[in-house]
Design an enzyme around this catalytic site. Structure first.
Site, PDB file in Angstrom:
ATOM      1  CG  HIS A  12      38.898  40.497  36.431  1.00  0.00           C
ATOM      2  ND1 HIS A  12      39.539  39.600  35.603  1.00  0.00           N
ATOM      3  CD2 HIS A  12      37.601  40.124  36.464  1.00  0.00           C
ATOM      4  CE1 HIS A  12      38.653  38.740  35.124  1.00  0.00           C
ATOM      5  NE2 HIS A  12      37.465  39.030  35.629  1.00  0.00           N
ATOM      6  CB  SER A  35      35.916  41.029  33.652  1.00  0.00           C
ATOM      7  OG  SER A  35      34.529  40.979  33.438  1.00  0.00           O
ATOM      8  CE  LYS A  84      37.772  36.341  37.874  1.00  0.00           C
ATOM      9  NZ  LYS A  84      37.176  35.327  37.024  1.00  0.00           N
TER      10      LYS A  84
HETATM   11  C1  LIG Z   1      34.172  40.490  38.483  1.00  0.00           C
HETATM   12  C2  LIG Z   1      33.912  39.042  38.783  1.00  0.00           C
HETATM   13  N1  LIG Z   1      33.266  38.714  39.907  1.00  0.00           N
HETATM   14  C3  LIG Z   1      33.021  37.430  40.230  1.00  0.00           C
HETATM   15  C4  LIG Z   1      33.420  36.396  39.422  1.00  0.00           C
HETATM   16  C5  LIG Z   1      33.121  34.984  39.815  1.00  0.00           C
HETATM   17  O1  LIG Z   1      34.273  34.378  40.316  1.00  0.00           O
HETATM   18  P1  LIG Z   1      34.247  32.863  40.763  1.00  0.00           P
HETATM   19  O2  LIG Z   1      34.772  32.084  39.596  1.00  0.00           O
HETATM   20  O3  LIG Z   1      35.113  32.779  41.959  1.00  0.00           O
HETATM   21  O4  LIG Z   1      32.820  32.528  41.077  1.00  0.00           O
HETATM   22  C6  LIG Z   1      34.109  36.682  38.235  1.00  0.00           C
HETATM   23  C7  LIG Z   1      34.532  35.565  37.348  1.00  0.00           C
HETATM   24  O5  LIG Z   1      34.445  35.599  36.168  1.00  0.00           O
HETATM   25  C8  LIG Z   1      34.357  38.043  37.910  1.00  0.00           C
HETATM   26  O6  LIG Z   1      35.001  38.356  36.780  1.00  0.00           O
END
Ligand SMILES: Cc1ncc(COP(=O)(O)O)c(C=O)c1O
Length: 399
Positions: free
Chosen positions: A215, A187, A246
């Site tokens: 992502h 990310s 997202k």
């Molecule tokens: C790679 C990754 N995994 C997990 C998450 C967590 O997602 P959630 O908002 O559904 O907890 C994010 C959120 O920023 C993320 O970028």
């Protein structure tokens, strides 16, 4: 409350401000979209949202949430195995599995929860988690939690470094299960995990591969099915976790997708599932409608890709040097944290909302502003944002 405790927190908060790392929240008074209404700022172009497909404000997605509220009420009022599970959860889980190409999936209230559930539930004392150095915080914490709960071993391999992963796997050959975890799209970099090589190495070492596609879902592959589709490897990843917060509507929620046995095991034993309420049906239904929308309109993914390419190419033409890549995450490295924060403040003054990230979110000296492009941006939105980048870039003598 203890006076000393309050005092300590206040002193640390003041230090955050002095260090320039204090986060001020920007309040929005409109849905997530290409342009949002920000309190005190008016309309701004948003280039820092994970609303990649623009579905969080899609009429079908909103209508599905409203209809679910009428049909199932506010929520389960308990955990699923005790109080009953709504049929919309079952339909959503089938849709998540279909989208990413596994035989089953299990939903969680967040991808954070899904990530935390997997290693701590599926591993034991004689196992090991091996994680990419740049994995998301939820994976780092998931490995720590698994170690604390199960006493499994943990190891970290250098970012996307297959040789280092191979060395860690070789050193762990006596372990019963080796679980390798990587982000599909990183990310902060916008880079894509080297999935074909990871699959090959994991197979050779009889390791289980888990990919967090938060992502990549809705973003990579012709139909937005994620990193596996991007590489023509749908069905080849053992465990995929992803978010519903997202590209898939952006409300909240996440899932773990894998074989029926893995998902059944998680249903039986995953603590965030056993001891916490399910996704609210409104959120589940909006996520389901987002997946159905994506399946019916894969051209949205192409629009996203075209927009990202357009923005990246124009940014380079202006003289910026974004990290190379092909995803809608386009970071411009500035060096010091203060420089990234200054640039994002100046862009906001120009009506463009881009977040600056510094240490410890990214390595020391690699602070950056990170642009995220959406299918909902029009060329006018992108051109206006680029004009702001040009002006700010000149003022800061970056271009
Ligand atoms: C790679 C990754 N995994 C997990 C998450 C967590 O997602 P959630 O908002 O559904 O907890 C994010 C959120 O920023 C993320 O970028």
């Amino acid at each position: 409350m203890s006076h000393g405790f309050e005092h300590r927190l206040e002193a640390e908060l003041e230090q955050f401000i002095r260090d320039g790392v204090y986060k001020r929240l920007n309040y929005l008074d409109s849905p997530q979209a290409a342009r949002v209404r920000m309190e005190g700022r008016g309309d701004v172009i948003i280039l820092s949202s994970n609303n990649y497909l623009g579905l969080s404000n899609q009429p079908e997605v909103i209508a599905a949430g409203k209809a679910a509220l009428d049909r199932w009420g506010a929520g389960t009022a308990s955990v699923r195995f005790i109080c009953g599970t709504f049929t919309v959860h079952r339909t959503l889980e089938a849709a998540c599995a279909r989208l990413v190409g596994t035989s089953a999936s299990l939903s969680f209230v967040s991808a954070w929860n899904a990530n935390e559930a997997v290693p701590a539930t599926l591993l034991g004392e004689s196992d090991i988690v091996i994680s990419d150095q740049l994995n998301h915080a939820s994976i780092i914490d998931a490995a720590r939690l698994a170690k604390a709960i199960t006493k499994c071993q943990t190891a970290v391999y250098r970012h996307a470094d297959l040789a280092d992963l191979e060395a860690k796997l070789t050193a762990a050959r006596d372990r019963r299960t080796r679980l390798v975890i990587t982000d599909g799209v990183f990310s902060m970099e916008g880079s894509i995990a080297p999935l074909p090589d990871l699959i090959e190495v994991c197979r050779r070492h009889d390791a289980v591969l888990m990919v967090d596609d938060s992502h990549a879902t809705g973003v990579l592959g012709a139909q937005g099915r994620g990193t596996a589709e991007h590489f023509g490897l749908v069905g080849e990843v053992d465990i995929i976790t992803s978010t519903l917060g997202k590209a898939l509507g952006g409300a909240a929620g996440g899932f773990a997708a894998a074989s029926a046995a893995v998902c059944d095991y998680l249903t039986q034993r995953a603590r965030p599932q056993l001891f916490s309420n399910a996704l609210p049906p409104t959120v589940a239904a909006s996520a389901l409608a987002s997946i159905e929308y994506l399946e019916a309109h894969p051209q949205r993914v192409q629009t996203l890709r075209d927009n990202a390419r357009y923005f990246r190419e124009r940014l380079i033409e202006l003289g910026f040097h974004p990290l190379p890549g092909e995803t809608p995450i386009i970071p411009v490295i500035l060096g010091e944290t203060a420089a990234a924060i200054r640039m994002s403040d100046m862009l906001l003054t120009q009506g463009v909302f881009v977040t600056g990230f510094g240490f410890p979110v990214v390595p020391q000296g690699q602070a950056r502003v990170r642009c995220q492009i959406s299918a909902s941006h029009t060329r006018d939105d992108l051109d206006e944002a680029l004009a702001a980048f040009q002006q700010v870039g000149r003022e800061l003598k970056l271009i």
